[in-house]
Design a protein around this motif. Structure first.
Motif, PDB file in Angstrom:
ATOM      1  N   THR A 125       0.802  -1.223   0.000  1.00 35.18           N
ATOM      2  CA  THR A 125       0.000   0.000   0.000  1.00 35.18           C
ATOM      3  C   THR A 125       0.835   1.273   0.000  1.00 35.18           C
ATOM      4  O   THR A 125       0.285   2.365  -0.136  1.00 35.18           O
ATOM      5  N   SER A 126       2.123   1.171   0.172  1.00 30.16           N
ATOM      6  CA  SER A 126       2.967   2.368   0.273  1.00 30.16           C
ATOM      7  C   SER A 126       3.256   2.946  -1.113  1.00 30.16           C
ATOM      8  O   SER A 126       3.273   2.221  -2.116  1.00 30.16           O
ATOM      9  N   PRO A 127       3.496   4.266  -1.203  1.00 28.85           N
ATOM     10  CA  PRO A 127       3.843   4.881  -2.496  1.00 28.85           C
ATOM     11  C   PRO A 127       5.097   4.277  -3.125  1.00 28.85           C
ATOM     12  O   PRO A 127       5.153   4.115  -4.347  1.00 28.85           O
ATOM     13  N   ALA A 128       6.093   3.938  -2.305  1.00 23.61           N
ATOM     14  CA  ALA A 128       7.324   3.354  -2.847  1.00 23.61           C
ATOM     15  C   ALA A 128       7.048   2.005  -3.497  1.00 23.61           C
ATOM     16  O   ALA A 128       7.554   1.711  -4.587  1.00 23.61           O
ATOM     17  N   SER A 129       6.231   1.194  -2.836  1.00 20.58           N
ATOM     18  CA  SER A 129       5.892  -0.119  -3.378  1.00 20.58           C
ATOM     19  C   SER A 129       5.092   0.016  -4.672  1.00 20.58           C
ATOM     20  O   SER A 129       5.351  -0.687  -5.658  1.00 20.58           O
ATOM     21  N   LYS A 130       4.153   0.933  -4.694  1.00 15.94           N
ATOM     22  CA  LYS A 130       3.335   1.146  -5.892  1.00 15.94           C
ATOM     23  C   LYS A 130       4.203   1.639  -7.051  1.00 15.94           C
ATOM     24  O   LYS A 130       4.004   1.217  -8.195  1.00 15.94           O
ATOM     25  N   GLU A 218      17.393   8.640 -13.197  1.00 19.53           N
ATOM     26  CA  GLU A 218      16.235   9.453 -13.572  1.00 19.53           C
ATOM     27  C   GLU A 218      15.033   9.146 -12.676  1.00 19.53           C
ATOM     28  O   GLU A 218      14.309  10.049 -12.247  1.00 19.53           O
ATOM     29  N   LYS A 219      14.833   7.891 -12.386  1.00 17.36           N
ATOM     30  CA  LYS A 219      13.721   7.505 -11.509  1.00 17.36           C
ATOM     31  C   LYS A 219      13.985   7.997 -10.088  1.00 17.36           C
ATOM     32  O   LYS A 219      13.053   8.401  -9.378  1.00 17.36           O
ATOM     33  N   ALA A 220      15.234   7.964  -9.676  1.00 13.92           N
ATOM     34  CA  ALA A 220      15.574   8.468  -8.340  1.00 13.92           C
ATOM     35  C   ALA A 220      15.275   9.959  -8.239  1.00 13.92           C
ATOM     36  O   ALA A 220      14.733  10.438  -7.233  1.00 13.92           O
ATOM     37  N   LYS A 221      15.599  10.736  -9.297  1.00 15.39           N
ATOM     38  CA  LYS A 221      15.315  12.166  -9.302  1.00 15.39           C
ATOM     39  C   LYS A 221      13.808  12.414  -9.266  1.00 15.39           C
ATOM     40  O   LYS A 221      13.333  13.366  -8.630  1.00 15.39           O
ATOM     41  N   GLU A 222      13.078  11.571  -9.959  1.00 16.81           N
ATOM     42  CA  GLU A 222      11.621  11.698  -9.961  1.00 16.81           C
ATOM     43  C   GLU A 222      11.054  11.517  -8.552  1.00 16.81           C
ATOM     44  O   GLU A 222      10.157  12.258  -8.127  1.00 16.81           O
ATOM     45  N   LEU A 223      11.603  10.556  -7.820  1.00 17.38           N
ATOM     46  CA  LEU A 223      11.147  10.318  -6.453  1.00 17.38           C
ATOM     47  C   LEU A 223      11.605  11.433  -5.512  1.00 17.38           C
ATOM     48  O   LEU A 223      10.886  11.805  -4.580  1.00 17.38           O
ATOM     49  N   GLU A 224      12.803  11.965  -5.733  1.00 16.78           N
ATOM     50  CA  GLU A 224      13.294  13.078  -4.916  1.00 16.78           C
ATOM     51  C   GLU A 224      12.392  14.304  -5.080  1.00 16.78           C
ATOM     52  O   GLU A 224      12.109  15.019  -4.110  1.00 16.78           O
ATOM     53  N   ALA A 225      11.945  14.539  -6.302  1.00 11.51           N
ATOM     54  CA  ALA A 225      11.031  15.657  -6.542  1.00 11.51           C
ATOM     55  C   ALA A 225       9.695  15.411  -5.850  1.00 11.51           C
ATOM     56  O   ALA A 225       9.050  16.348  -5.358  1.00 11.51           O
ATOM     57  N   LEU A 226       9.305  14.157  -5.766  1.00  9.12           N
ATOM     58  CA  LEU A 226       8.031  13.809  -5.129  1.00  9.12           C
ATOM     59  C   LEU A 226       8.057  14.116  -3.639  1.00  9.12           C
ATOM     60  O   LEU A 226       7.128  14.718  -3.099  1.00  9.12           O
ATOM     61  N   ILE A 227       9.131  13.733  -2.950  1.00  7.68           N
ATOM     62  CA  ILE A 227       9.183  13.945  -1.505  1.00  7.68           C
ATOM     63  C   ILE A 227       9.574  15.371  -1.142  1.00  7.68           C
ATOM     64  O   ILE A 227       9.496  15.767   0.028  1.00  7.68           O
ATOM     65  N   SER A 228      10.001  16.155  -2.135  1.00 11.29           N
ATOM     66  CA  SER A 228      10.327  17.557  -1.854  1.00 11.29           C
ATOM     67  C   SER A 228       9.070  18.393  -1.640  1.00 11.29           C
ATOM     68  O   SER A 228       9.139  19.511  -1.123  1.00 11.29           O
ATOM     69  N   ASN A 229       7.929  17.846  -2.038  1.00 12.37           N
ATOM     70  CA  ASN A 229       6.661  18.528  -1.818  1.00 12.37           C
ATOM     71  C   ASN A 229       6.288  18.418  -0.340  1.00 12.37           C
ATOM     72  O   ASN A 229       6.132  17.310   0.181  1.00 12.37           O
ATOM     73  N   PRO A 230       6.119  19.535   0.375  1.00 11.59           N
ATOM     74  CA  PRO A 230       5.812  19.480   1.813  1.00 11.59           C
ATOM     75  C   PRO A 230       4.511  18.745   2.124  1.00 11.59           C
ATOM     76  O   PRO A 230       4.328  18.251   3.238  1.00 11.59           O
ATOM     77  N   LYS A 231       3.604  18.649   1.155  1.00 14.57           N
ATOM     78  CA  LYS A 231       2.315  18.002   1.383  1.00 14.57           C
ATOM     79  C   LYS A 231       2.347  16.502   1.107  1.00 14.57           C
ATOM     80  O   LYS A 231       1.331  15.821   1.271  1.00 14.57           O
ATOM     81  N   PHE A 232       3.501  15.995   0.681  1.00 16.14           N
ATOM     82  CA  PHE A 232       3.581  14.563   0.369  1.00 16.14           C
ATOM     83  C   PHE A 232       3.457  13.724   1.637  1.00 16.14           C
ATOM     84  O   PHE A 232       4.066  14.015   2.657  1.00 16.14           O
ATOM     85  N   THR A 233       2.628  12.681   1.569  1.00  9.59           N
ATOM     86  CA  THR A 233       2.468  11.741   2.681  1.00  9.59           C
ATOM     87  C   THR A 233       2.702  10.320   2.181  1.00  9.59           C
ATOM     88  O   THR A 233       2.653  10.047   0.982  1.00  9.59           O
ATOM     89  N   ASP A 234       2.911   9.432   3.124  1.00 12.93           N
ATOM     90  CA  ASP A 234       3.227   8.029   2.776  1.00 12.93           C
ATOM     91  C   ASP A 234       1.964   7.184   2.767  1.00 12.93           C
ATOM     92  O   ASP A 234       1.923   6.095   3.328  1.00 12.93           O
ATOM     93  N   GLU A 235       0.934   7.696   2.128  1.00 14.81           N
ATOM     94  CA  GLU A 235      -0.342   6.980   2.097  1.00 14.81           C
ATOM     95  C   GLU A 235      -0.692   6.582   0.668  1.00 14.81           C
ATOM     96  O   GLU A 235      -0.259   7.216  -0.273  1.00 14.81           O
TER      97      GLU A 235
END
Length: 235
Positions: A125-130, A218-235
């Motif tokens: 169910t986690s964003p990383a797994s998805k 490239e995928k790592a940078k994509e994920l780094e940009a994702l968690i840089s958003n202050p509203k990002f949650t692990d849901e």
């Protein structure tokens, strides 16, 4: 003969009382007993069992994952005074517990970056797994690549309940904590942080398996940009 002598000493009245009492007592044991349970709002029927019937006990202990509530870090005092201590998300905690379980299933003596990666995928169910599954990286593929890279463990190995972290896995956890602290954002340390921590250990099995299965910078940078958003949650 002894029983005959004993019975001959009893009067007819006593003998009848003795036999009737035994018969009544025996019948009482064989009848189901009724217990009123006000909490359940029902009556419980207890059927007596023969003395020689035993409840079977399994010879095998189930493999249990013990969920911890914080992950081990080398420098727990890294947070300065007045700074809010970042917490791990529930999905990250579950992933770590599943990583230990995966190490035990493979009979490894340590929890490495490859086990951390499998733990992330185990909590679907986690964003990383998805994200990993969307890019074709599955638990079965990672487990197969782990066996190819590290080989099969000795059949007679017995992993500890909490296989200790390898140095690479420990650094991956520390990287995730540092990344969250350096971001300056509130919120929890997520499974994305954990995944990127694994990727940061270039020589580790986890990084090599990710690279083999198509994960790249490239995928790592994509994920780094994702968690840089202050509203990002692990849901």
């Amino acid at each position: 003969m002894a029983a005959t002598n004993f019975l001959s000493k009893l009067s007819p009245t006593n003998l009848v009382l003795q036999l009737d009492y035994g018969r009544i007592f025996h019948a009482h044991l064989r009848q189901p007993q009724i217990l009123d349970n006000s909490w359940l709002g029902t009556k419980l029927w207890l059927q007596p069992q023969p003395n020689n019937v035993r409840t079977p006990v399994s010879k095998f202990r189930p493999l249990v994952a013990t969920v911890c509530f914080s992950l081990p870090t080398v420098k727990p005092d890294r947070v300065s005074s007045g700074q809010k201590v970042p917490k791990w998300s529930s999905n990250a905690i579950k992933s770590f517990a599943m990583a230990e379980l995966q190490a035990r299933k493979l009979k490894y003596l340590n929890t490495g970056t490859e086990s951390l990666l499998m733990g992330i995928l185990d909590v679907g169910t986690s964003p990383a797994s998805k994200y990993l599954r969307a890019n074709g990286i599955t638990l079965f593929k990672v487990r197969d690549e782990t066996s190819k890279l590290l080989g099969e463990a000795d059949f007679f190995n017995f992993s500890p309940e909490h296989p200790p972290l390898t140095e690479e896995a420990q650094r991956a956890l520390d990287w995730a904590v540092n990344q969250k602290l350096n971001s300056g954002h509130d919120g929890e340390i997520t499974t994305i942080h954990l995944l990127l921590g694994i990727w940061s250990e270039v020589e580790s099995p986890g990084h090599k398996i990710l690279s083999t299965l198509g994960f790249d910078a490239e995928k790592a940078k994509e994920l780094e940009a994702l968690i840089s958003n202050p509203k990002f949650t692990d849901e």
